[in-house]
Every structure is written in C-alpha cells, then in structure tokens.
Design an enzyme around this catalytic site. Structure first.
Site, mmCIF file in Angstrom:
data_model
loop_
_atom_site.group_PDB
_atom_site.id
_atom_site.type_symbol
_atom_site.label_atom_id
_atom_site.label_comp_id
_atom_site.label_asym_id
_atom_site.label_seq_id
_atom_site.Cartn_x
_atom_site.Cartn_y
_atom_site.Cartn_z
ATOM 1 N N ASP A 143 12.066 1.683 5.750
ATOM 2 C CA ASP A 143 11.112 1.208 5.557
ATOM 3 C C ASP A 143 9.015 1.480 5.966
ATOM 4 O O ASP A 143 8.959 1.519 7.152
ATOM 5 C CB ASP A 143 11.647 -0.306 6.725
ATOM 6 C CG ASP A 143 10.093 -2.538 6.237
ATOM 7 O OD1 ASP A 143 8.919 -1.746 5.995
ATOM 8 O OD2 ASP A 143 10.720 -2.857 6.912
ATOM 9 N N ASN A 171 1.328 3.664 -2.057
ATOM 10 C CA ASN A 171 1.746 2.635 -3.005
ATOM 11 C C ASN A 171 1.963 1.754 -2.787
ATOM 12 O O ASN A 171 1.969 0.545 -3.582
ATOM 13 C CB ASN A 171 2.208 3.501 -4.351
ATOM 14 C CG ASN A 171 2.701 2.480 -5.599
ATOM 15 O OD1 ASN A 171 1.777 1.568 -6.358
ATOM 16 N ND2 ASN A 171 4.243 2.099 -5.355
ATOM 17 N N TYR A 214 -3.745 -11.439 -0.161
ATOM 18 C CA TYR A 214 -4.280 -9.859 -0.791
ATOM 19 C C TYR A 214 -4.686 -9.207 -1.104
ATOM 20 O O TYR A 214 -5.176 -8.596 -1.281
ATOM 21 C CB TYR A 214 -3.080 -11.192 -1.889
ATOM 22 C CG TYR A 214 -2.301 -9.464 -2.884
ATOM 23 C CD1 TYR A 214 -1.654 -8.887 -3.181
ATOM 24 C CD2 TYR A 214 -3.281 -9.396 -4.452
ATOM 25 C CE1 TYR A 214 -0.635 -8.060 -3.623
ATOM 26 C CE2 TYR A 214 -3.330 -8.623 -4.999
ATOM 27 C CZ TYR A 214 -1.617 -7.575 -4.700
ATOM 28 O OH TYR A 214 -1.463 -6.634 -5.383
ATOM 29 N N ALA A 266 -6.121 -7.551 2.184
ATOM 30 C CA ALA A 266 -5.803 -6.408 2.266
ATOM 31 C C ALA A 266 -6.045 -5.326 1.782
ATOM 32 O O ALA A 266 -5.699 -3.851 1.599
ATOM 33 C CB ALA A 266 -3.607 -6.722 2.623
HETATM 34 P P1 NAI Z 1 7.775 -3.404 -7.364
HETATM 35 O O1 NAI Z 1 7.881 -4.107 -6.120
HETATM 36 O O2 NAI Z 1 8.134 -3.242 -8.746
HETATM 37 O O3 NAI Z 1 7.431 -2.066 -6.783
HETATM 38 C C1 NAI Z 1 7.226 -1.947 -5.909
HETATM 39 C C2 NAI Z 1 7.960 -0.656 -4.171
HETATM 40 O O4 NAI Z 1 7.495 -0.824 -3.192
HETATM 41 C C3 NAI Z 1 9.472 -1.806 -4.363
HETATM 42 O O5 NAI Z 1 10.478 -0.948 -5.096
HETATM 43 C C4 NAI Z 1 9.275 -1.971 -3.243
HETATM 44 O O6 NAI Z 1 11.386 -2.352 -2.893
HETATM 45 C C5 NAI Z 1 8.886 -0.786 -2.777
HETATM 46 N N1 NAI Z 1 8.240 -1.620 -0.874
HETATM 47 C C6 NAI Z 1 7.701 -3.414 -1.014
HETATM 48 N N2 NAI Z 1 7.642 -2.906 0.994
HETATM 49 C C7 NAI Z 1 8.095 -2.093 1.600
HETATM 50 C C8 NAI Z 1 8.558 -1.462 2.942
HETATM 51 N N3 NAI Z 1 7.864 -2.571 3.301
HETATM 52 N N4 NAI Z 1 8.585 -0.501 2.610
HETATM 53 C C9 NAI Z 1 9.521 0.790 1.853
HETATM 54 N N5 NAI Z 1 9.219 0.293 0.149
HETATM 55 C C10 NAI Z 1 8.680 -0.967 0.397
HETATM 56 O O7 NAI Z 1 5.603 -4.200 -7.202
HETATM 57 P P2 NAI Z 1 4.659 -3.028 -8.205
HETATM 58 O O8 NAI Z 1 3.732 -4.518 -8.718
HETATM 59 O O9 NAI Z 1 5.046 -2.206 -8.823
HETATM 60 O O10 NAI Z 1 3.566 -2.584 -6.912
HETATM 61 C C11 NAI Z 1 3.187 -1.266 -6.300
HETATM 62 C C12 NAI Z 1 1.721 -1.715 -6.079
HETATM 63 O O11 NAI Z 1 1.343 -1.703 -6.370
HETATM 64 C C13 NAI Z 1 1.434 -2.940 -4.830
HETATM 65 O O12 NAI Z 1 0.976 -1.907 -3.764
HETATM 66 C C14 NAI Z 1 1.047 -3.942 -5.682
HETATM 67 O O13 NAI Z 1 0.356 -4.651 -4.803
HETATM 68 C C15 NAI Z 1 0.571 -3.046 -6.679
HETATM 69 N N6 NAI Z 1 -0.517 -3.732 -7.442
HETATM 70 C C16 NAI Z 1 1.039 -4.304 -8.995
HETATM 71 C C17 NAI Z 1 0.176 -4.976 -9.983
HETATM 72 C C18 NAI Z 1 0.790 -5.636 -10.429
HETATM 73 O O14 NAI Z 1 1.119 -6.608 -11.801
HETATM 74 N N7 NAI Z 1 2.158 -5.531 -10.932
HETATM 75 C C19 NAI Z 1 -1.098 -5.655 -10.307
HETATM 76 C C20 NAI Z 1 -2.142 -4.798 -8.424
HETATM 77 C C21 NAI Z 1 -1.650 -4.517 -7.985
#
Ligand code: NAI
Length: 272
Positions: free
Chosen positions: A68, A95, A173, A176
C-alpha cells in the site's frame, strides 16, 4: 546510431506504482516488452499475481510487490528489494491513483448534494490526497535515494488533465493532481544536477479499472466522448509509446514537462 536505438531500455531496472491495472499496466508492458526488468508495486494482490504470471509466461522479466503506497516504510523496503533484485534503478513511474468519488455534478449531469464542498467526506478527501499526492512524494523520495548516488535516472509521474483544467470532478482530485504536477517540476529542478530527469504524463479519460471500472460503461464512454475533440476515450495501449519515449535515451534533454495524452481535452471542447 539509428534513431530506434534511442528507445533501447534493455535490462533497465524499472518500478511502476499501480502497475497491476490500467495505465500503469500499459507502462509495465511497454518497458517489459522491450527487455526491461520491471517491478510492479500495487496493493491489489490478486491483480499483481495474475499480471506477473501472465507477463512471465511471455518470457518477460516482471516481478510484483504487494504494497500500500500510503505505508511509507513499506514503500522504501519494496524499493530496496527491487533495486537489489534488478541490480539498478533506471526508471520509476509514480502512477497509482484513485478516483475522488462523486463531485458537484453527478453522472446524469445533475447537481449533487453529497459532492458539494460543504458535504464532501473528509475521509475521502484525505484518502485522495494521500494516494494521489502524498504517495507521489514518497515514490519520488524513494527514487531519489537510489538514483542520486548513481547520478542518473528517470521519474515519470501520472498526473491528469485535472491538474490544469477544473471540472465537475470532486475538488480533492484536481487539488492533488495540480500538487503532483508542481511537485514534478520542483523535483525536476532539484534533481537536474544529478542527471535525474522528472516528467509527467497527463492522461485525459482512458478506459481502465479506476472508480470501480465506471469507464467501461458504454453510456459513460458516450457521454465523455462528447467533450473530447477526438470524440472518444483513450485505450491504454495508446500510453505505451509515450512511456517508452520518456523512459529511454530518446527524451534525454527533456525534464520538467507535463505531456498531455488526452485526445485534445486540455485545449478545449470540440469544434465540429
Ligand atoms: P486503475 O484503477 O486501473 O489502476 C490503478 C492501480 O493503482 C490499481 O491497480 C490499484 O490497485 C493501484 N493502487 C491504487 N491505490 C493504491 C495504493 N494506495 N497502493 C498501491 N496501489 C494502489 O486506474 P488508472 O485509470 O490506470 O489510473 C492510473 C493513474 O492514471 C492514476 O494516477 C489516475 O489518477 C490517472 N488518471 C487516469 C485517468 C483515466 O481516465 N483512467 C485520467 C487521468 C488520470
């Protein structure tokens, strides 16, 4: 040297936070497909196990660590083990991130009561800041600790169009993400003399598992497509080229940049 040689990341040591899903998983695949040794740091044990097994079966050098990112000592320990295992640390992707929950405008375009500033849940606010900003700091800190002595490295932060453009997303959001973008620029300045390059990838809406996978809902996709000049959401495969560019010698003169990969969302609404 041929230009394609500039994208060589063979045997690079890489860490990707939140690498078990979505955009982070695309970063892992991009680097591992090109011969890098990649550690996924993610707290979703099931996904870590599944993706590591799948990529290892393809012959790729991928390992996982269930952590985490809000547990700071655990993050530092996971970095130490990854660096020891890979023998070096060339690239870190900060990420991982979470969705802020409901904002002032709900899914059907109506104003909401719970998303209003005076009602927004304090615990949710703290959790969003903890993962989307504080964990980026922890990740940069752990990366710098290993990269400074070797006088080289790349750190790539995942921000969001929300870092520069406000929207109906709950305020935690954009707050941050703007913080993470500015932290990126500060780190780029501080670490430049150590040849550590720090940049950000700023996604527009991509189809991933964020927010319980609501971006996979075709109705949500159709709504979102209306505000994007390219009229669709992104596919995580479309992150791979940019990830390889920022991780490799191809971007050796670039630091402090926030690159939007967003179908044009950051420049304004579509003109059709
Ligand atoms: P996702 O939910 O598919 O992947 C995020 C991953 O981060 C997951 O595997 C989750 O288990 C892990 N995670 C979350 N909190 C955690 C923690 N405290 N410790 C360890 N692992 C943790 O989401 P996605 O969309 O791939 O997001 C990746 C990044 O992209 C994030 O920073 C998000 O804010 C950013 N983002 C995503 C957008 C979208 O439309 N999907 C748009 C703009 C930014």
């Amino acid at each position: 040297m041929k230009v394609l040689d500039l994208f060589n990341v063979k045997d690079y040591g890489v860490i990707v936070t939140g690498g078990a899903s979505g955009i982070g998983l695309a970063f892992v695949e991009s680097l591992a497909e090109n011969g890098a040794k990649v550690t996924i740091l993610d707290f979703n044990a099931e996904r870590v196990e599944r993706e590591v097994a799948r990529l290892q079966a393809l012959g790729q050098q991928v390992r996982g660590s269930v952590v985490d990112l809000t547990d700071r000592p655990a993050v530092h320990r996971a970095f130490d083990v990854a660096v020891q295992t890979h023998g070096r640390l060339d690239v870190v992707f900060a990420n991982a991130g979470i969705d802020p929950g409901i904002g002032i405008i709900g899914p059907n375009g109506e104003r909401t009561i719970e998303g209003a500033l005076e009602n927004y849940d304090d615990e949710r606010w703290n959790r969003v800041i903890d993962i989307n900003l504080n964990a980026v700091f922890t990740t940069i800190k752990a990366a710098a600790r290993h990269m400074k002595p070797q006088r080289s490295g790349r750190i790539i932060i995942t921000t969001s169009v929300a870092s520069v453009r406000n929207s109906a997303l709950a305020a935690a959001y954009p707050a941050a993400k703007a913080g993470a973008a500015h932290l990126m620029r500060n780190a780029a300045l501080e670490l430049a003399r150590y040849n550590i390059l720090v940049n950000a990838i700023s996604p527009g809406p991509f189809v991933t598992n964020i927010g319980e996978g609501h971006t996979r809902d075709p109705q949500v996709q159709a709504q979102v497509a209306k505000i994007i000049p390219l009229h669709r959401m992104g596919n995580t495969q479309e992150m791979k080229g940019l990830a390889l560019f920022l991780a490799s010698p191809a971007s050796s003169f670039m630091t402090g940049a926030e690159i939007f990969n967003d179908g044009g969302l950051s420049i304004g609404p579509p003109i059709d």
